[in-house]
Structure formats: C-alpha cells, structure tokens
Write a protein that holds these residues in place. Sequence first.
Motif, PDB file in Angstrom:
ATOM      1  N   GLU A 101       2.955   0.346  -7.363  1.00 33.62           N
ATOM      2  CA  GLU A 101       0.970   1.361  -7.239  1.00 33.62           C
ATOM      3  C   GLU A 101       1.263   2.860  -7.570  1.00 33.62           C
ATOM      4  O   GLU A 101      -0.190   3.252  -8.587  1.00 33.62           O
ATOM      5  CB  GLU A 101      -0.077   1.417  -5.644  1.00 33.62           C
ATOM      6  CG  GLU A 101      -0.387   1.493  -5.392  1.00 33.62           C
ATOM      7  CD  GLU A 101      -1.464   1.756  -3.781  1.00 33.62           C
ATOM      8  OE1 GLU A 101      -2.167   1.677  -4.001  1.00 33.62           O
ATOM      9  OE2 GLU A 101      -0.746   1.366  -3.524  1.00 33.62           O
ATOM     10  N   SER A 143      -7.326   0.621  -2.921  1.00 30.84           N
ATOM     11  CA  SER A 143      -5.458   2.647  -2.101  1.00 30.84           C
ATOM     12  C   SER A 143      -6.422   2.513  -0.838  1.00 30.84           C
ATOM     13  O   SER A 143      -7.413   1.953  -0.123  1.00 30.84           O
ATOM     14  CB  SER A 143      -5.555   2.919  -3.455  1.00 30.84           C
ATOM     15  OG  SER A 143      -6.200   4.131  -3.200  1.00 30.84           O
ATOM     16  N   TYR A 144      -4.743   3.369  -0.125  1.00 29.30           N
ATOM     17  CA  TYR A 144      -4.826   3.587   1.223  1.00 29.30           C
ATOM     18  C   TYR A 144      -6.234   4.775   1.338  1.00 29.30           C
ATOM     19  O   TYR A 144      -7.325   4.588   2.164  1.00 29.30           O
ATOM     20  CB  TYR A 144      -3.870   3.908   1.703  1.00 29.30           C
ATOM     21  CG  TYR A 144      -2.832   3.087   1.994  1.00 29.30           C
ATOM     22  CD1 TYR A 144      -3.200   1.702   1.943  1.00 29.30           C
ATOM     23  CD2 TYR A 144      -1.469   3.252   2.821  1.00 29.30           C
ATOM     24  CE1 TYR A 144      -2.262   0.353   2.554  1.00 29.30           C
ATOM     25  CE2 TYR A 144      -0.939   1.998   3.674  1.00 29.30           C
ATOM     26  CZ  TYR A 144      -1.207   1.143   3.361  1.00 29.30           C
ATOM     27  OH  TYR A 144      -0.678   0.218   4.152  1.00 29.30           O
ATOM     28  N   PRO A 160      -1.355   7.652   0.874  1.00 25.52           N
ATOM     29  CA  PRO A 160      -1.770   8.775  -0.593  1.00 25.52           C
ATOM     30  C   PRO A 160      -1.628  10.123  -0.107  1.00 25.52           C
ATOM     31  O   PRO A 160      -0.843   9.782   0.507  1.00 25.52           O
ATOM     32  CB  PRO A 160      -3.701   8.747   0.245  1.00 25.52           C
ATOM     33  CG  PRO A 160      -2.840   8.109   2.140  1.00 25.52           C
ATOM     34  CD  PRO A 160      -2.507   7.382   1.440  1.00 25.52           C
ATOM     35  N   GLY A 173       1.051  -1.211   0.197  1.00 32.04           N
ATOM     36  CA  GLY A 173      -0.064  -0.174   0.427  1.00 32.04           C
ATOM     37  C   GLY A 173       0.786   1.201  -0.171  1.00 32.04           C
ATOM     38  O   GLY A 173       1.704   1.567   0.831  1.00 32.04           O
ATOM     39  N   TRP A 180      -5.207  -1.235 -11.245  1.00 26.49           N
ATOM     40  CA  TRP A 180      -4.628  -1.653  -9.386  1.00 26.49           C
ATOM     41  C   TRP A 180      -5.811  -2.691  -9.233  1.00 26.49           C
ATOM     42  O   TRP A 180      -6.673  -2.998  -9.067  1.00 26.49           O
ATOM     43  CB  TRP A 180      -4.234  -0.853  -8.676  1.00 26.49           C
ATOM     44  CG  TRP A 180      -3.212  -1.323  -7.706  1.00 26.49           C
ATOM     45  CD1 TRP A 180      -3.240  -1.172  -7.027  1.00 26.49           C
ATOM     46  CD2 TRP A 180      -1.993  -1.723  -7.914  1.00 26.49           C
ATOM     47  NE1 TRP A 180      -2.218  -1.440  -5.418  1.00 26.49           N
ATOM     48  CE2 TRP A 180      -1.704  -1.626  -6.202  1.00 26.49           C
ATOM     49  CE3 TRP A 180      -1.425  -1.496  -8.727  1.00 26.49           C
ATOM     50  CZ2 TRP A 180       0.136  -2.010  -6.728  1.00 26.49           C
ATOM     51  CZ3 TRP A 180       0.414  -2.717  -8.558  1.00 26.49           C
ATOM     52  CH2 TRP A 180       0.308  -2.286  -7.923  1.00 26.49           C
ATOM     53  N   LYS A 214      -4.954   3.421 -12.206  1.00 22.68           N
ATOM     54  CA  LYS A 214      -6.056   3.030 -11.352  1.00 22.68           C
ATOM     55  C   LYS A 214      -6.823   1.908 -11.227  1.00 22.68           C
ATOM     56  O   LYS A 214      -7.525   1.183 -10.816  1.00 22.68           O
ATOM     57  CB  LYS A 214      -6.302   4.331 -10.471  1.00 22.68           C
ATOM     58  CG  LYS A 214      -7.242   3.967  -9.184  1.00 22.68           C
ATOM     59  CD  LYS A 214      -7.658   4.972  -8.263  1.00 22.68           C
ATOM     60  CE  LYS A 214      -8.465   4.595  -7.433  1.00 22.68           C
ATOM     61  NZ  LYS A 214      -8.423   4.025  -5.957  1.00 22.68           N
ATOM     62  N   ASP A 240       4.436  -0.780  -3.561  1.00 27.46           N
ATOM     63  CA  ASP A 240       4.565   0.317  -3.666  1.00 27.46           C
ATOM     64  C   ASP A 240       4.571   1.277  -4.583  1.00 27.46           C
ATOM     65  O   ASP A 240       3.754   2.102  -4.558  1.00 27.46           O
ATOM     66  CB  ASP A 240       4.528   0.730  -1.862  1.00 27.46           C
ATOM     67  CG  ASP A 240       4.302  -0.283  -0.766  1.00 27.46           C
ATOM     68  OD1 ASP A 240       3.044  -1.011  -1.388  1.00 27.46           O
ATOM     69  OD2 ASP A 240       4.608  -0.106   0.328  1.00 27.46           O
TER      70      ASP A 240
END
Length: 707
Positions: free
Chosen positions: A687, A699-700, A232, A229, A695, A692, A684
């Motif tokens: 990511e 996400s966080y 953000p 993760g 993925w 997106k 990470d």
Amino acid sequence: MSSVVNVADIFGENVFNDAVMQERLPKKTYKELKKTIEEGKELAATTADVIAHEMKEWAIEKGATHYSHWFQPLTGATAEKHDSFISAPRSDGKVLMEFSGKELIKGEPDASSFPSGGLRSTFEARGYTAWDCTSPAFVKKDPEGTGAILYIPTAFCSYTGEALDQKTPLLRSMEAINKQSVRLLRLFGNTTSQKVIPSVGIEQEYFLVDRDKYLKRKDLVFTGRTLFGAMPPKGQELDDHYFGAIRERIAAFMKDVNEELWKMGVSAKTQHNEVAPGQHELAPIYEQCNVAVDHNQLVMETLKQVAYRHNLHCLLHEKPFEGVNGSGKHNNWSLVTDDGINLLDPGKTPHENIQFLLVLTCVLRAVDRHAELLRESASDVGNDHRLGANEAPPAIISAYLGEQLEDVLTQLINTGEAAHSLKGGKLHTGVSTLPDFAKDATDRNRTSPFAFTGNKFEFRMVGSRDSVAAPNVVLNTIVAEAFSDACDVLEAADDFQMAVHNLIKQYASEHQRIVFNGNGYSEEWVKEAERRGLPNIKTMVESVEYLTTEDTVQMFEKFDVFTRAELESRAEIKYETYSKAVNIEARSMIDIASKHIVPAVIHYVTSLANSINQVKQANSNASTVVQDKLLVQASELLTDTQNALEKLISVTDEVAKKEIGREQAYFIMQEVVPVMGQLRKPVDELEMIVDKSMWPMPSYGDLLFEV
C-alpha cells in the motif's frame, strides 16, 4: 437552523416511567406494581391487565402501532419481534386495539434460532420472554416520526427454564449481592436500609467514519475492522485529538444522539473526542445495574442508527484500526442502598471507617480469588487485539487503590492498626486570578484494569461492542461470595469488633498481591505479576476455560446465578463465536486479497514495467533505476502476498475438519491467526508503494481524517 431543545422538557418523554405510572395507574395498581419492583413479589393477573391497558393507551398516544418484547440473547446484540395491538376483526369489519396483562408479562419467541450452547435442539423451538418490570418500557420512534414501537425490556429463557440471555443471570446476581450486602449491613447495626443495588455507569467509546468510504472497505463491512491498512503519516502521536474541538459534522451527530437518548430516558451526560483520530466517547449518569445494561444497548443501537442518518458509520469493534488506540467501555461499579448509602464511600477518614474497610478488602479478596473469571467476563474476539497493548489495561488483573488507601492497608498489614489517612491538601496554581482548590488524596491510574476512583471501582477491560451484563454478573456474584464468607465468620464471633478487625487485616494481607499502583503497561509489571503468581491470560480462547472450573460452578450454583449446564453452554457459545468470527475474517482476507489487492498490484507492476520499456525505447541511455527498484520491490512483495494467501486458503480449509467448539477455537487461534498476520504484512507494505489511484480501497488517512 435547528431548533433549541430544552432537555428538561424532552427527557424521558418516551418512557413509561414512574411519573407516568403514578399519573395513569389507579393508586392500588401503582402500589402493587411498586411492591413487585421493590420486593420481587409476583404480579397478580388482574393488576397486569390494568397496567397493560394503560401502557397500551399511553404508547398509542405516542404513535405506537406495535409492541415488542425486547431481549438480549447470547448473540451480543438485542432481539425484538413486533406484534400489533389489533385484535381479531369483528363481524362489522372493525378491529379493537388490545393488549392484555398476559401479553405484557410473557412472550414466546423461537428459541431454537438463538445460540444455546446445546441447551436447546433445533427441533425444540419454544422459548419465553418475561417482563423485567424494574427496567421501564419505552417507545422508540422512526426518524420521520411517522411510526413507533413500544419496547418492553424482558428476560429470555428456554422452555425448560435455562437462561438463554444476558438479563436473566444479571437479575439473579443482583438478588445475590443484595441479600449478602443487607446481611453485612445488619452486622454493623444498620436496620433502616432494606435493599442494596449495584450502581453502574458505562463509558462508551466508538469510531466514526464516512459511510461512503466505509462501503468501499469490504473488510469493515464484513468484520467491523480493517484487515489490511498501512498507517498514515500522522496518527495520534501529537495527542491533539483527545478532548480536542469537536468537528461540526460530528457535533451535529452527537446532538441528535443525545436528543434520541434523552427522550428514551438515557441520561447521556459526557461527550468528547477520544485519543485516536476519529474516536469519540459518550458517558451517561450512573443507574441501577440492569437499567444501565439496557441503556448501554440503546446507546450502541442509537449511535449506529443516527450515524446512518448523517451518512456516517459507527464502528464499535474493539480494534477497527491497527496502530491506533482501540475502543473499550469502562464499567464503573459501586453498591448503593435504597436510602442512599454508598458502601464504597471511604469518607474523610477511611482508616476509621471499619465498614468501608471490610467492604474494600472483601472486594480485593473477590477479585484476587476470581481474577481469571473476571478476565473471562471481558473476553471478546476483538478485545484480543486490544488488551495488553499500550492503550488499554493489561490482560493481567490487578487493583489500583491509590496512595491513601494503599497506605491504610499497609498500616493494617504491618502493625495491625490504621492510625491515619493521607490528606489531599491544597493545589496551588501559582496564578493570582485562579483559585487554589482542594487536592484529592489519590491520583488516578488509567493503566489499571480495576481501579478505585473515589467511591467506586472502574473495570476498564470490557470491549466496546460487548454487553456489560457479563462483567456485572461476575462482579456482583464474586463480591456476594466474599460478603457471605465474611458474614459467616462475623455472625459466629463472640467479639464482633475484634473479629471484624482481624478479618480486615487477614483479607488485606492475603490479597495484597492483587494491589498495584504503578504503570500497568510496563514490562517490569509483567515480570512482577508473574513473580506474584497473578494470571496473565492473553486470549479469549484461553479465558473460556475458567467459565467451567469447579470453583466457578460451585460459586454460581451456590448463589443461584448459573447452573452447571448454563455455564457449559456459555463456554460452548464462546468457542463457537470465536471460531466463526475469525473464520469470517480469514475468508474476508482471502476474498479481498484475491479479487482486489493482487489484481491491483499486478496492474501497478504491469504499468511500471511498461513505463520502463517506454522510457528505454525513447532514450536507451535514460536511467530507470528508480522504476527498476520499485518494480523489484513490488514484485517480491506480490510473491510474498500470493504465498501467504495460498497458505491462508490451505489452513482455513482445515478449520471445518476440526470438532466444533474448543478444538476448533484453539486451532484457529494457534494456526489461522498467525497466517492472517503473514498475509497482512506484505499487503500493508505494498500500500505504501502502489499508486494511490490504483489501490482498491480507501486508506487509513481517508477513513480517519476525512470525516
């Protein structure tokens, strides 16, 4: 619109508490039960039958069809087996609803399937649960109110008498601290207090995430924390979540949690947003130690159950998200007599309160002598990610006393006399419409793992999902030992006043190194603590060693809290728990990376390469510098991911070759955990690059801010 709840009307309505017992039990039976509770006497079988009958009748009126001996094995969770109240059918086909004193007092779950650390073999199945009559029984209803179970708090031991649970040693430690505390009070002329009880208040931190998003994160499902993760754009930098306005969805959840807990007699009082986004806290009012431990288990269970009904998921892991604050629970501990005297209340002039100063210096002595053991009591797999970071107490045990008490001790150490205590004075707000108010003589220190906060000590190292039984067992026992040693000296003294004065000065001087009022997060403190000779135990595995040292064994055996065999079994269980938990995490990382992340990145890289080719085919002079750079970067990180993945697979396969216990735990800590970090790093970073939409998991940002 939800109905308005009158807390006074519903509080304890599902608890077989003192008021219910007075109302329903014959006076003689009630007196005998109270005598058992207050003096620890054995309950007569005829008395138990009467209590069981009335408890059953009361529970049936609440809708209960079954009862359960509710206990706390060494799994970190609670356990229960439900038996109905029905007896064997009669000749006419009807059944009676029966519940005997024997069924109330003793149960018999299978002991072989719970962790025993070698105390029980698989074929040795018999174990017993015994009613803890000092913690009231309660009824728990299902959400629809159509079914209910009578829960009876119990201790759990093996056929041969060894403790297989958290409750048994806790009750033993409470007896130890009671005996030594009363002994100390008698020396100071107190002949009225008959009992001293550890009083505990437990602040519980937790995260809430949307359940649908939670189910798409296999790392959360399998392990309780995110193994991958990226952070953000916004985390907790602005401190805007702490004590912020509670969102409507969360407020509705909290309302239901409170009502559930109040009905079961849990005095949930404080609720607020915590530091990290998505993080919250619940705190009850102080209670008798074993009841507080039971109620904290109920709090954790209720948080999870109510969250499910709100399509949320409650995360109790100490570090569910990398890069934001983890969760703990603060164990507020004090000693209170049966007639309301708090042994840790310094009064207005602590320098003149000789009894308090002796109690205080005894606590400091206990914490200094057994710092490693106290650290071990808060050890947990998840806590390794939390302790020592700039969000939680450091792994170094120290005690914060504040300016007032530190000044008193300094006077004692330097001159042998304490002539004054610092005063708080007035705090002037500078606003005419706001009142000036009394200022405390001491500030607070949230970086201290063991802080004095007015009339109690706050042990802040405990992990959020852990039972608080173990820390309180240690606190009760090490302080009982310190009181016992002090009483040995004072009882033999010719001049009590001089002896107690000298003992306070001696303990203050010898254990001054444990006192630290500064910033526990600073690197300077780590160096200073090393200079002072204070231990810095950074991992759970390293801390387990201190469960079985000779000093530890002798102390626990002296006060009949643990036997050597029980301590050795707990150490073995801790090693196995660590190994199993981290092994599950490692295999989860392998599964997620192999089946989800690597395929997703390959899909992204392939899509990017096709895009570059299409652009060049459409216009040979068109620039694809950005796409080329992203392609190279993603491809390199994909290679790093695959290499780390293969390395993790290899090192994880070696785990089974190590001897179960200490050897396996140390191998995992030293070899497996670092490789897990090596796999997480490129993932990470990927990511932050991969589209997106490609993925494979929320996400966080999705988890922490979209609740």
